[in-house]
Design an enzyme around this catalytic site. Structure first.
Site, mmCIF file in Angstrom:
data_model
loop_
_atom_site.group_PDB
_atom_site.id
_atom_site.type_symbol
_atom_site.label_atom_id
_atom_site.label_comp_id
_atom_site.label_asym_id
_atom_site.label_seq_id
_atom_site.Cartn_x
_atom_site.Cartn_y
_atom_site.Cartn_z
ATOM 1 N N GLN A 60 131.291 96.341 -85.563
ATOM 2 C CA GLN A 60 131.481 94.979 -86.083
ATOM 3 C C GLN A 60 132.888 94.821 -86.685
ATOM 4 O O GLN A 60 133.064 94.232 -87.749
ATOM 5 C CB GLN A 60 130.422 94.635 -87.129
ATOM 6 C CG GLN A 60 128.992 94.781 -86.616
ATOM 7 C CD GLN A 60 127.975 94.380 -87.664
ATOM 8 O OE1 GLN A 60 127.925 93.228 -88.086
ATOM 9 N NE2 GLN A 60 127.177 95.345 -88.109
ATOM 10 N N GLU A 100 126.601 116.745 -105.874
ATOM 11 C CA GLU A 100 125.313 116.131 -106.213
ATOM 12 C C GLU A 100 124.509 117.128 -107.036
ATOM 13 O O GLU A 100 124.409 118.309 -106.665
ATOM 14 C CB GLU A 100 124.533 115.767 -104.945
ATOM 15 C CG GLU A 100 123.181 115.119 -105.250
ATOM 16 C CD GLU A 100 122.405 114.682 -104.011
ATOM 17 O OE1 GLU A 100 122.976 114.651 -102.903
ATOM 18 O OE2 GLU A 100 121.208 114.358 -104.177
ATOM 19 N N LYS A 139 127.657 113.946 -109.697
ATOM 20 C CA LYS A 139 126.926 112.703 -109.458
ATOM 21 C C LYS A 139 125.430 112.983 -109.333
ATOM 22 O O LYS A 139 125.030 113.939 -108.668
ATOM 23 C CB LYS A 139 127.457 112.013 -108.190
ATOM 24 C CG LYS A 139 127.279 112.788 -106.893
ATOM 25 C CD LYS A 139 127.998 112.060 -105.775
ATOM 26 C CE LYS A 139 127.741 112.602 -104.400
ATOM 27 N NZ LYS A 139 126.383 112.576 -103.913
ATOM 28 N N LYS A 163 123.068 109.682 -104.531
ATOM 29 C CA LYS A 163 123.671 109.904 -103.223
ATOM 30 C C LYS A 163 125.074 109.303 -103.188
ATOM 31 O O LYS A 163 125.981 109.873 -102.593
ATOM 32 C CB LYS A 163 122.793 109.307 -102.118
ATOM 33 C CG LYS A 163 121.357 109.857 -102.087
ATOM 34 C CD LYS A 163 121.293 111.352 -101.990
ATOM 35 C CE LYS A 163 119.858 111.859 -101.900
ATOM 36 N NZ LYS A 163 119.797 113.332 -102.084
ATOM 37 N N VAL A 181 129.512 115.911 -96.755
ATOM 38 C CA VAL A 181 128.156 115.866 -96.179
ATOM 39 C C VAL A 181 127.205 115.112 -97.099
ATOM 40 O O VAL A 181 127.420 115.063 -98.308
ATOM 41 C CB VAL A 181 127.626 117.301 -95.953
ATOM 42 C CG1 VAL A 181 128.484 118.017 -94.937
ATOM 43 C CG2 VAL A 181 127.548 118.110 -97.245
ATOM 44 N N THR A 182 126.129 114.572 -96.497
ATOM 45 C CA THR A 182 125.928 114.429 -95.073
ATOM 46 C C THR A 182 126.362 113.024 -94.636
ATOM 47 O O THR A 182 126.346 112.098 -95.437
ATOM 48 C CB THR A 182 124.441 114.620 -94.656
ATOM 49 O OG1 THR A 182 123.629 113.610 -95.290
ATOM 50 C CG2 THR A 182 123.946 115.988 -95.030
ATOM 51 N N ASP A 220 130.310 116.566 -101.732
ATOM 52 C CA ASP A 220 129.137 117.463 -101.794
ATOM 53 C C ASP A 220 129.179 118.666 -100.849
ATOM 54 O O ASP A 220 128.149 119.045 -100.271
ATOM 55 C CB ASP A 220 127.852 116.659 -101.530
ATOM 56 C CG ASP A 220 127.629 115.563 -102.547
ATOM 57 O OD1 ASP A 220 128.423 115.450 -103.485
ATOM 58 O OD2 ASP A 220 126.651 114.804 -102.391
ATOM 59 N N CYS A 245 124.970 110.914 -98.191
ATOM 60 C CA CYS A 245 125.931 110.721 -99.277
ATOM 61 C C CYS A 245 127.254 110.117 -98.813
ATOM 62 O O CYS A 245 127.887 109.359 -99.556
ATOM 63 C CB CYS A 245 126.142 112.028 -100.027
ATOM 64 S SG CYS A 245 124.663 112.496 -100.954
HETATM 65 N N1 TIU Z 1 124.996 115.002 -100.223
HETATM 66 C C1 TIU Z 1 123.960 114.527 -99.544
HETATM 67 O O1 TIU Z 1 124.104 113.979 -98.449
HETATM 68 N N2 TIU Z 1 122.691 114.737 -100.072
HETATM 69 C C2 TIU Z 1 121.539 114.819 -99.327
HETATM 70 O O2 TIU Z 1 120.458 114.988 -99.858
HETATM 71 N N3 TIU Z 1 121.689 114.729 -97.968
HETATM 72 C C3 TIU Z 1 120.722 114.877 -97.014
HETATM 73 O O3 TIU Z 1 121.016 114.625 -95.849
HETATM 74 N N4 TIU Z 1 119.527 115.304 -97.358
#
Ligand code: TIU
Length: 237
Positions: free
Chosen positions: A205, A75, A132, A135, A160-161, A27, A165
């Site tokens: 862990q 996304e 996609k 997330k 990200v993020t 993303d 995701c």
């Molecule tokens: N790709 C992804 O992480 N989508 C989000 O909406 N991330 C946020 O941190 N909002």
């Protein structure tokens, strides 16, 4: 013969076979990384995500040079939003919702300028791009089929993020039996605290979801792999 290479990582050495590894880039879209997109509409400072661009460009170049497949994800949703559940569409109190007109077209809508990947990390010809709606990169996508078709067992995970995701995808991948190395400076969060803790959670862990290492270490291992000097080798029975 399977060549096994090793990367120093948290919580311990990560082994991989260059023939069964792919680089997953999650993303890295304008809507998350440029002002005026979805990320900013949620109240976030997009500048923090932009620190990922340079290291990821370096890792992408190294992976391409070694012939490691690169898989990008985006996304987003169909223009009629039929693949966006109301629970996602109506969540929170953003200044603009998914599908609203934004600075780069309708926010998180496939085909819009803002939905596409930033110029610096544009997919090369032949690289797979997975669209996609969720997330996680496995939910309602062809990702698992692509990995199976290419006999991929291991993922270098970037994008990200970190806590949304990337985490969701790494957890999905674990449940499907893939080994994940999350590249610490090639994943980013709008929140420094989430970045730190998000990475710690992966390697905690004994590596509950995977391993974590910086891009310089991964690139070093890739150049060793390219020069064909495995730390060990096994011959399948
Ligand atoms: N790709 C992804 O992480 N989508 C989000 O909406 N991330 C946020 O941190 N909002």
């Amino acid at each position: 013969m399977t060549a096994v290479h090793e990367i120093p990582a948290q919580p311990g050495p990560f082994t991989f076979d260059p023939h069964t590894v792919a680089l997953l880039v999650i993303d890295m879209q304008r809507d998350f990384l440029l002002p005026g997109g979805f990320g900013e509409s949620l109240g976030n400072d997009v500048a923090l995500l932009r620190t990922v661009i340079d290291p990821l460009a370096g890792l992408l170049a190294a992976a391409r040079e070694c012939g490691i497949p690169v898989i990008h994800t985006r996304e987003g949703h169909l223009p009629d939003l039929s693949d966006c559940p109301p629970a996602k569409l109506l969540r929170g109190n953003p200044s603009q919702r998914i599908g609203d007109p934004g600075r780069f077209g309708r926010i998180l809508i496939r085909g819009e300028y803002g939905h596409d990947i930033i110029d610096e990390l544009a997919p090369a010809p032949g690289e797979v791009v997975i669209d996609k709606p969720g997330k996680g990169a496995f939910y309602a996508t062809e990702l698992e089929a692509v990995l199976n078709d290419n006999e991929i067992q291991t993922l270098f995970v970037t994008g990200v993020t970190t806590e949304v995701c990337v985490h969701t995808t790494v957890r999905e991948a674990n449940d499907r039996g893939y080994e994940c190395l999350v590249v610490s400076d090639c994943v980013g969060s709008y929140f420094p605290e989430f970045q730190r803790v998000g990475l710690e959670m992966i390697a905690a862990q004994g590596g509950i979801f995977g391993w974590v290492a910086p891009s310089a270490t991964v690139i070093g291992a890739l150049s060793t792999a390219a020069s064909n000097t495995p730390v060990s080798s096994t011959t399948p029975a």
